[in-house]
Design a protein around this motif. Structure first.
Motif, mmCIF file in Angstrom:
data_model
loop_
_atom_site.group_PDB
_atom_site.id
_atom_site.type_symbol
_atom_site.label_atom_id
_atom_site.label_comp_id
_atom_site.label_asym_id
_atom_site.label_seq_id
_atom_site.Cartn_x
_atom_site.Cartn_y
_atom_site.Cartn_z
ATOM 1 N N ALA A 6 1.696 6.020 7.537
ATOM 2 C CA ALA A 6 0.242 6.087 7.411
ATOM 3 C C ALA A 6 -0.134 5.707 5.978
ATOM 4 C CB ALA A 6 -0.252 7.497 7.722
ATOM 5 N N GLU A 7 -1.112 4.839 5.850
ATOM 6 C CA GLU A 7 -1.557 4.423 4.521
ATOM 7 C C GLU A 7 -2.372 5.531 3.862
ATOM 8 O OE1 GLU A 7 -3.598 0.685 4.647
ATOM 9 O OE2 GLU A 7 -1.814 -0.363 5.381
ATOM 10 N N GLN A 25 2.204 4.648 1.255
ATOM 11 C CA GLN A 25 2.254 5.199 2.600
ATOM 12 C C GLN A 25 2.961 6.547 2.597
ATOM 13 O OE1 GLN A 25 4.360 1.812 4.299
ATOM 14 N NE2 GLN A 25 2.515 1.277 5.445
ATOM 15 N N THR A 53 0.840 -1.187 0.000
ATOM 16 C CA THR A 53 0.000 0.000 0.000
ATOM 17 C C THR A 53 0.876 1.238 0.000
ATOM 18 O OG1 THR A 53 -1.624 -1.209 1.311
ATOM 19 C CG2 THR A 53 -1.846 1.179 1.268
ATOM 20 N N ASN A 55 -6.093 7.432 4.165
ATOM 21 C CA ASN A 55 -6.884 6.204 4.112
ATOM 22 C C ASN A 55 -7.773 5.998 5.344
ATOM 23 O OD1 ASN A 55 -7.649 3.879 2.814
ATOM 24 N ND2 ASN A 55 -5.668 2.889 2.940
ATOM 25 N N SER A 56 -7.382 6.505 6.485
ATOM 26 C CA SER A 56 -8.133 6.259 7.717
ATOM 27 C C SER A 56 -8.751 7.552 8.244
ATOM 28 C CB SER A 56 -7.209 5.678 8.798
ATOM 29 O OG SER A 56 -6.293 6.670 9.236
ATOM 30 N N ALA A 57 -9.735 7.401 9.102
ATOM 31 C CA ALA A 57 -10.382 8.572 9.713
ATOM 32 C C ALA A 57 -9.357 9.390 10.499
ATOM 33 C CB ALA A 57 -11.524 8.133 10.623
ATOM 34 N N ARG A 58 -8.483 8.715 11.224
ATOM 35 C CA ARG A 58 -7.458 9.420 12.001
ATOM 36 C C ARG A 58 -6.619 10.312 11.102
ATOM 37 N NH1 ARG A 58 -3.560 8.455 16.567
ATOM 38 N NH2 ARG A 58 -1.587 9.311 15.824
ATOM 39 N N GLU A 59 -6.148 9.770 9.982
ATOM 40 C CA GLU A 59 -5.282 10.546 9.101
ATOM 41 C C GLU A 59 -6.055 11.623 8.338
ATOM 42 O OE1 GLU A 59 -2.332 10.332 9.940
ATOM 43 O OE2 GLU A 59 -2.579 8.430 10.955
ATOM 44 N N ARG A 60 -7.332 11.384 8.052
ATOM 45 C CA ARG A 60 -8.143 12.448 7.433
ATOM 46 C C ARG A 60 -8.263 13.625 8.389
ATOM 47 N NH1 ARG A 60 -10.834 7.913 5.362
ATOM 48 N NH2 ARG A 60 -12.389 7.941 7.016
#
Length: 102
Positions: free
Chosen positions: A63-64, A4, A2, A75-80
């Motif tokens: 982070a993906e 990153q 993936t 890709n994730s809610a945290r990273e958004r």
């Protein structure tokens, strides 16, 4: 693998930062360096480790992200949330005092 990116927090003020193509740090997610294989990811984490030792950043991690025609997307809610640079609480919500009333 993936795609990153490396993210961390700047030590002097806690601001979220992203590793860039020139191995610097930016507050802008859009400037983050896409890592497309394990060798790139390993080298980027090693560069982040140098920044930790120099006391520039803390807590770097991979982070993906998704690679789209419009650019990288977390890709994730945290990273958004981290990439948006928006607060997750507002000043009118007050601060927690450590006491539970009532």
């Amino acid at each position: 693998m993936t795609v990153q990116v490396v993210t961390a927090n700047r030590l002097r003020d806690g601001v979220i930062v992203w590793l860039t193509a020139d191995l610097g740090w930016s507050e802008e997610f859009t400037e983050s360096r896409p890592l497309r294989d394990e060798a790139e990811a390993k080298a980027a984490l090693e560069a982040a480790g140098v920044a930790v030792k120099a006391r520039l950043v803390v807590g770097p991690y991979l982070a993906e992200v998704d690679e789209t025609p419009e650019g990288l997307k977390p890709n994730s809610a945290r990273e958004r949330i981290r990439a948006s640079r928006l607060p997750t609480i507002t000043p009118d919500q007050g601060s927690w005092t450590g006491r539970i009333e009532g």
